[in-house]
Structure formats: C-alpha cells, structure tokens
Design a protein around this motif. Sequence first.
Motif, PDB file in Angstrom:
ATOM      1  N   HIS A 119       8.603  18.237  47.126  1.00 48.30           N
ATOM      2  CA  HIS A 119       8.951  19.635  46.887  1.00 48.30           C
ATOM      3  C   HIS A 119      10.398  19.921  47.310  1.00 48.30           C
ATOM      4  O   HIS A 119      10.926  19.258  48.199  1.00 48.30           O
ATOM      5  CB  HIS A 119       7.986  20.534  47.665  1.00 48.30           C
ATOM      6  CG  HIS A 119       8.020  21.961  47.215  1.00 48.30           C
ATOM      7  ND1 HIS A 119       7.491  22.351  46.007  1.00 48.30           N
ATOM      8  CD2 HIS A 119       8.511  23.075  47.794  1.00 48.30           C
ATOM      9  CE1 HIS A 119       7.662  23.653  45.862  1.00 48.30           C
ATOM     10  NE2 HIS A 119       8.273  24.126  46.931  1.00 48.30           N
ATOM     11  N   ASN A 133       7.852  14.518  56.696  1.00 51.32           N
ATOM     12  CA  ASN A 133       9.206  14.773  57.219  1.00 51.32           C
ATOM     13  C   ASN A 133       9.241  16.006  58.138  1.00 51.32           C
ATOM     14  O   ASN A 133       8.291  16.766  58.216  1.00 51.32           O
ATOM     15  CB  ASN A 133      10.156  14.963  56.037  1.00 51.32           C
ATOM     16  CG  ASN A 133      11.623  14.973  56.458  1.00 51.32           C
ATOM     17  OD1 ASN A 133      11.994  14.306  57.438  1.00 51.32           O
ATOM     18  ND2 ASN A 133      12.443  15.714  55.738  1.00 51.32           N
ATOM     19  N   LYS A 134      10.347  16.146  58.815  1.00 43.62           N
ATOM     20  CA  LYS A 134      10.630  17.291  59.697  1.00 43.62           C
ATOM     21  C   LYS A 134       9.690  17.365  60.898  1.00 43.62           C
ATOM     22  O   LYS A 134       9.335  18.458  61.351  1.00 43.62           O
ATOM     23  CB  LYS A 134      10.574  18.621  58.916  1.00 43.62           C
ATOM     24  CG  LYS A 134      11.457  18.650  57.664  1.00 43.62           C
ATOM     25  CD  LYS A 134      11.760  20.063  57.206  1.00 43.62           C
ATOM     26  CE  LYS A 134      12.494  20.058  55.873  1.00 43.62           C
ATOM     27  NZ  LYS A 134      12.917  21.369  55.415  1.00 43.62           N
ATOM     28  N   LYS A 183      10.447  19.520  64.028  1.00 44.08           N
ATOM     29  CA  LYS A 183      10.311  20.982  64.070  1.00 44.08           C
ATOM     30  C   LYS A 183       9.125  21.390  64.945  1.00 44.08           C
ATOM     31  O   LYS A 183       8.080  20.738  64.922  1.00 44.08           O
ATOM     32  CB  LYS A 183      10.119  21.513  62.652  1.00 44.08           C
ATOM     33  CG  LYS A 183      11.398  21.531  61.832  1.00 44.08           C
ATOM     34  CD  LYS A 183      11.245  22.508  60.692  1.00 44.08           C
ATOM     35  CE  LYS A 183      12.572  23.115  60.317  1.00 44.08           C
ATOM     36  NZ  LYS A 183      12.396  24.169  59.306  1.00 44.08           N
ATOM     37  N   ALA A 200      14.280  13.186  58.976  1.00 49.71           N
ATOM     38  CA  ALA A 200      15.520  12.769  58.322  1.00 49.71           C
ATOM     39  C   ALA A 200      16.699  13.273  59.139  1.00 49.71           C
ATOM     40  O   ALA A 200      17.722  12.607  59.270  1.00 49.71           O
ATOM     41  CB  ALA A 200      15.574  13.324  56.904  1.00 49.71           C
TER      42      ALA A 200
END
Length: 480
Positions: A86, A186-187, A190, A223
């Motif tokens: 996305h 990913n991420k 956070k 990333a």
Amino acid sequence: ETVTVQELANRMAERGANVIKALMKMGVMATITQSIDADTAELVVEEFGHKAKRVADSDIEIGLVAPQDDADKLTSRAPVVTVMGHVDHGKTSLLDALRQTDVVSGEAGGITQHIGAYQVTRPSGQKITFIDTPGHAAFTAMRARGAKVTDIVILVVAADDGIMPQTVEAIRHAKAAEVPIVVAVNKIDKPDADPNRVRTELLNHDIQVEEMGGEVLSVEVSAKQKLNLDKLEEAILLQSELLDLKANPERSAEGTVIEAKMEKGRGSIATILVTRGTLRVGDVFVAGKEWGRVRAMVDERGQRIDEAGPAVPVEVLGFAGTPDAGDDFVVVEDEARAREVAEYRQRKEREALAVKSARGGSSMEQLFAAIQAGETKELPVVIKADVQGSAEALVGTLEKLGTDEVKVRVLHSAVGGINESDVTLAKASNALIIGFNVRANPQARDLARRDGVDIRYYSIIYDVADDMKQALTGMLSPTF
Ligand code: GDP
C-alpha cells in the motif's frame, strides 16, 4: 499460404535448403519461393526447436528465444525481487535501505543512480536483484507484455496501519502471477506498531505466515531505522533456494527491458535484466521492435562493465530506437538478422494499427468541424514522449477527458522522437500527434506538412489536457 519458405528460413536464421528438407520429411514439397500455410510453418518452426507464436490465424511469429538449456549447463542465479504494498507503507524507503546493504558499492565508490533495478551483494557473497520501481503498476505492465521477471514479491505492510486496499491488490497480483510472497512487516519502530494484527489480517487473504502455522516467510523490519534488513535478505535467499533458480550463463544473452528512455547525447538507453546467457559489449540484439549493438554497459553504480550474466541489471547504450518496458531482449548473430526481425515486428505493428484505425476519415479541419457539429465522437491522438512514465501519464490523463459524447482515443503511445511512421499512422486515422518533450525529425516534419497532419509540442501535461479539452469542444484552431 502466408509465408514463403525463404522468409521462414530467414526468420529462423536457418538455411533455406534445411527448411525444404524438413518440409519434405513432413511430406510437403515446396521450393524456396513457394508459400506455406501457418499450420505447416508452425510445425517446421517447432521441428527446428524454436518457439512459434501465433500472432493471427494466418500468421506466426518465430520466437527468437532458443530452446531450454541442458540441465548440466545450469548454475544458480540471484533471485529477482519486486517490492509491492500500500502507498506510504514504506516501499521506497525499504528499497533505499536495502540498497545500502550492498557490500560492493562502498569499495567501488561510484555514485548510485536509478536505472530501474539494482543488485546487492551480501557479506556472504550471495546476491539479490531488486526491481527499483515499487508498486504493482510496473509489475502488471510487464506481465501484460508477457514478461516474467520477478521471482519473489516482498509484500510491505506497515505495522501501524495493517492491510489496506493496495495490500490486497498486491496479493492478488502476486498470486495471479504465481510468484511467492515474503512479507515485510514495516515500521516496527513506531509506538503504535502492531505486527500481530498484520499477521492475523493476512489470514483473511489466504496468507499464512510461519508464526500462524503457515509457510509464508515474514520478517519484522524498520526501513527507517534499518532494523532486520539482513533477516529480510536471508528470508529472500531462503525462499529463493526453494525455487531453485538457475540459468545457463554460457550462451548468448536473453533478457527483458526493465526501463527505457531517450537521453540527449546518449541516444536511446534501456536497462536490461539478463535472464540467461551473458551480455557483452559488441553484441548485436533485438529488443521488442528495436535493435542495436551494445556500445557500452553501465551498472547502477555508474561503473562501466564489459559483461553481465543472469539476474544482473545493466544500462545498455547502442539502441537504434527506444524499446518499451517489458519487451524481450535477445542477442542475435548479426546485424542483418537483427534488422530483419525488428523490421518484421514493426511492419506487423503497423499493420495491426492500420486495422485498428481503418475507421479514419477526413482532414483535421473537418474533424474539428465534425466534433463541433456533434457528428464525431472521438479525437484520435498519437502520443510520443521522452520517457515511459510521461507517455503513461498522458494516456491516463487524456483517456479520462471528455464526456460520454466525445472523448480522446489514443491510437498509439510510445517513447521517442516523432518519425515518419507516426505521421503515416496519424494521417491514416486523421489523428493529432502530441510530442511531449520530443521533436519530430526533419522527414516527419516534411511529411506532416505535406499531408496536413497536426503535430503539437508540449512539456506540461496540464497544457495537453487543456488543449485537448478545447479540441473536444471544437474550439482549437488547427495549426498546419
Ligand atoms: P511508499 O509510498 O510505500 O513508497 O512509502 P515511503 O517509502 O515513501 O514511506 C512513506 C512514509 O513512511 C515516509 O514518510 C517514510 O519516512 C515513512 N517510513 C517508511 N518506513 C518507515 C519505518 O520503518 N518507520 C517509520 N517510522 N517510518 C517509515
């Protein structure tokens, strides 16, 4: 009766006498100038070990791709990976981060540049090739042209966002292409990252990752903070081992056009991903409808290289014209053969286009008048642009213009300067030619003037859209 024995022999690069012999074996007596039907031609082609492709009921195209290699000639090759997912989930960031894991770049000291694909070498010496265009638009465009370049899809899913519409699309595309998926969650840096939710949601889309008792590999990464990139690469290599990817490096090269463009002072350039064989400077090739001779090769670090083997992406200089992304690329024995195949394919395309635009009519002026009078419903255009991306953007924009009554019809769009064949096509279909950051060559300009074909030059997409809107309402005054 569609193809003469001579032409068939030429297309296969076989001697006429051998073709006649093969025909005799099949009980067909023919001389070199005689024509044979497509069914027979197809049998002959296969007899010689080539791949025949029916391009119409009555005609066949001889695939240039040679038969499979013997098993003992095959050696392992690097996997080719495409990143999908996305928007904003970190595809571009991940590609940038992965690129920096390359242990060779540092030593070579070159400046990295975007050529459409890059290869990283891991500390272990193992290599992975990444297609440097994230998203599934490129992936599907290639596939639509019959090119299968991707071995593995990395599905990027942001851990703070979960499965989104384009994630689902990406899964569909990968499954349709039967390409295995490795999930990159990913991420994870956070605070609101929830990788477990991602893994659970994936179950709804038939993706069972290992943690959920399935077989799909998945890795949690960041990333941004460059976390677990090595683990992701290990997962890719593990998946690639299962695929047992092999190619014969010791033969003339075949490959796929990943990207193509025209550059001032350098001419037409394309990035080729070699699929088998080894490409060398000096090789003569056919790429789609174009041909050329490899004048120089440059890798993604801007370094000149002399040869490129399987799964190695290289920028190739020496094209006579600009090919299209997804075109096949095949090294042939000499220039005569390369020209012949390219011309054959160009002729075929012109014929197909002529059929497509047979409905053509009167002059431009009459066309505008007809639009104004409400008699004509279409404004046919031929688009030539400097890069593939612009051409595609223009097609997308123009096809959305208009109403139910009147709309733009794109007859042809391609990368490169405006040439005589564009003018001929436009003339035949009463179309307007749009040159986007490209000019017409002198011959094309003369022909257009003579035949009253309207060529318009632009460098801003918005201006094209604006003018075409006006043309659709019949307000654009023709400039001949
Ligand atoms: P793409 O649209 O999928 O190519 O996504 P981008 O790579 O452009 O990333 C979208 C945004 O997410 C950018 O602002 C990135 O800086 C950010 N981003 C990408 N990866 C990470 C990550 O691992 N952690 C965090 N915190 N932000 C990220």
